[in-house]
Scaffold this motif. Structure first.
Motif, short mmCIF file in Angstrom:
data_model
loop_
_atom_site.label_atom_id
_atom_site.label_comp_id
_atom_site.label_asym_id
_atom_site.label_seq_id
_atom_site.Cartn_x
_atom_site.Cartn_y
_atom_site.Cartn_z
N PRO A 170 0.65 -1.31 -0.06
CA PRO A 170 0.05 0.07 0.01
C PRO A 170 0.75 1.33 -0.16
O PRO A 170 0.52 2.36 -0.73
N LEU B 172 2.46 1.61 -3.42
CA LEU B 172 1.32 2.29 -4.33
C LEU B 172 1.02 3.76 -4.27
O LEU B 172 0.96 4.49 -4.95
N ALA B 173 1.11 4.13 -2.81
CA ALA B 173 0.77 5.45 -2.70
C ALA B 173 1.83 6.72 -2.95
O ALA B 173 1.69 7.67 -3.17
N GLY C 179 3.66 6.13 -5.76
CA GLY C 179 3.57 6.24 -7.27
C GLY C 179 4.43 5.01 -7.84
O GLY C 179 4.91 5.37 -8.89
N ARG D 18 5.59 1.78 -9.53
CA ARG D 18 4.68 1.19 -10.65
C ARG D 18 4.52 -0.32 -10.22
O ARG D 18 5.26 -1.10 -10.07
N ALA E 241 -6.20 -3.09 -6.61
CA ALA E 241 -6.46 -1.40 -6.87
C ALA E 241 -5.09 -0.87 -6.86
O ALA E 241 -4.29 -0.90 -6.03
N GLY E 242 -5.20 0.14 -8.01
CA GLY E 242 -3.93 0.55 -8.29
C GLY E 242 -2.65 -0.12 -9.28
O GLY E 242 -1.86 0.72 -9.55
N ALA E 243 -3.03 -1.23 -9.26
CA ALA E 243 -2.02 -2.09 -10.07
C ALA E 243 -2.40 -1.81 -11.64
O ALA E 243 -3.47 -1.98 -11.84
N GLU E 244 -1.38 -1.92 -12.31
CA GLU E 244 -1.56 -2.15 -13.90
C GLU E 244 -1.59 -3.45 -14.53
O GLU E 244 -0.76 -4.25 -13.76
#
Length: 370
Positions: A281, A284-285, A287, A289, A306-309
């Motif tokens: 987490p 991700l916060a 930035g 990748r 959530a937040g993953a490409e």
């Protein structure tokens, strides 16, 4: 091993068997055997080969002992966590039978090293847990004309076969002509495995190896033994060489050509750094990748991170040039950590450093559910 050792009291009970006898025991004592994998299958088969008096054992495994290994990899104890499996296995086997010469190779079998590693041995046993290594072991044995004992396990099912390309018999490529697609077959980390199943299949592999080396009985050539642990049943599948299949004359890297996960190497080492679920987490916060390598069907069934490409494994390994270089510093994840670790290893060979999420999306889900 000396002749006196081969015919000593240690092996008296098996030498008494007329099918084996002193001649068979001497053949075991002068045999050189290479075993790929010191894990679930490797642990029991190595123990029985050492106990039987096989003269020389080479143990090849790139991984470190992990706490999740201990329910099935019976050569290891909690004190071994973090150590190289091949080295620990060699120590334990030497204690078990000092008459056996054991050599540890802490590395993966690759297209570059396979022929040199396997050369000089009389038989190879493949207890690996990934498709690129299985095809590679079979192809190398076909080129070198070595007999190969192969086994695999998943959940409650196991398979064993003896491949004899040296006598014109079928190989792993006749059993599985087309490699599976990425994500098509789950790993044990993703689907689970019953510890005792490893003992059944690993011991059967050791038995087949001894039969081939000692020249006794009817080895599993031209047939595959299938074991159903839940129902305690064995079945047989006949297997013949495909007459239209061209002989293997060169080794290929299926990690790249088919985008299949291969050996990931020592988890959490400096060369293969990992990210813990608790750390994701914050990354991700910040930035960083984060790339999800799972197939679309897996994400639909189990949910996205959530937040993953989302870049499926095959697409990621197909990247070249600037697109591949742009992966530097990313965190990769899959269902259980196997595919992300394998992709990490492939990218490292191209000079791109990434991290792998330990335990994958399933570990992340468990962490968030606490």
């Amino acid at each position: 091993m000396s002749e006196q050792g081969a015919l000593g009291p240690r092996y008296a009970r098996q030498r008494r068997l007329p099918e084996l006898g002193d001649a068979g025991q001497e053949r075991l004592a002068t045999s050189r055997v290479l075993v790929i994998g010191a894990g679930g299958l490797g642990a029991p088969l190595l123990s029985y080969l050492a106990a039987a008096g096989v003269g020389s054992l080479t143990v090849v495994d790139p991984d470190l002992v992990d706490l999740t290994n201990l329910h099935r990899q019976v050569l290891f104890t909690p004190a071994d966590v973090g150590r190289a499996k091949a080295e620990v296995a060699a120590e334990r086997l030497t204690l078990q039978n000092p008459e056996v010469e054991v050599r540890a190779v802490v590395d993966a079998v690759t297209p570059v090293t396979a022929l040199d590693l396997l050369s000089g041995h009389d038989l190879v046993l493949d207890g690996s847990d990934n498709f690129p290594t299985r095809y590679l072991a079979s192809d190398a044995c076909e080129i070198l004309r070595l007999p190969l004992v192969w086994g695999s396990i998943l959940a409650f099912s196991g398979q064993v076969a003896v491949f004899r390309a040296d006598t014109g018999g079928p190989t792993y490529r006749d059993l599985h002509p087309v490699p599976p697609r990425p994500g098509e077959v789950p790993s044990c980390a993703e689907a689970g495995v019953l510890g005792m199943l490893c003992g059944v299949i690993g011991s059967t592999m050791a038995l087949e190896a001894v039969k081939v080396l000692a020249g006794m009985g009817d080895p599993l050539q031209g047939r595959v033994a299938l074991y159903d642990a839940l129902r305690s049943r064995w079945h047989e599948l006949p297997l013949a060489r495909d007459p239209s299949r061209a002989p293997v004359t060169a080794l290929e890297d299926l990690r790249v050509t088919c985008a299949l996960p291969g050996p990931s190497g020592p988890a959490g080492s400096a060369a293969a750094p990992e990210v813990l679920p608790v750390e994701l987490p914050a990354l991700l916060a910040a930035g960083v990748r984060v790339i999800d390598l799972r197939e679309s069907s897996e994400i639909t069934e189990r949910g996205a991170v959530a937040g993953a490409e989302h870049v499926p494994l095959a697409e990621l390994l197909a990247l070249t040039g600037e697109a591949r270089a742009a992966l530097e510093g990313a965190v990769l994840l899959c269902a259980g950590g196997t595919r992300s670790g394998s992709a990490q290893r492939v990218l490292a060979e191209h000079g791109v450093g990434v991290r792998s999420l330990r335990g994958g999306a399933e570990a992340l889900r468990a962490f968030r559910a606490r």
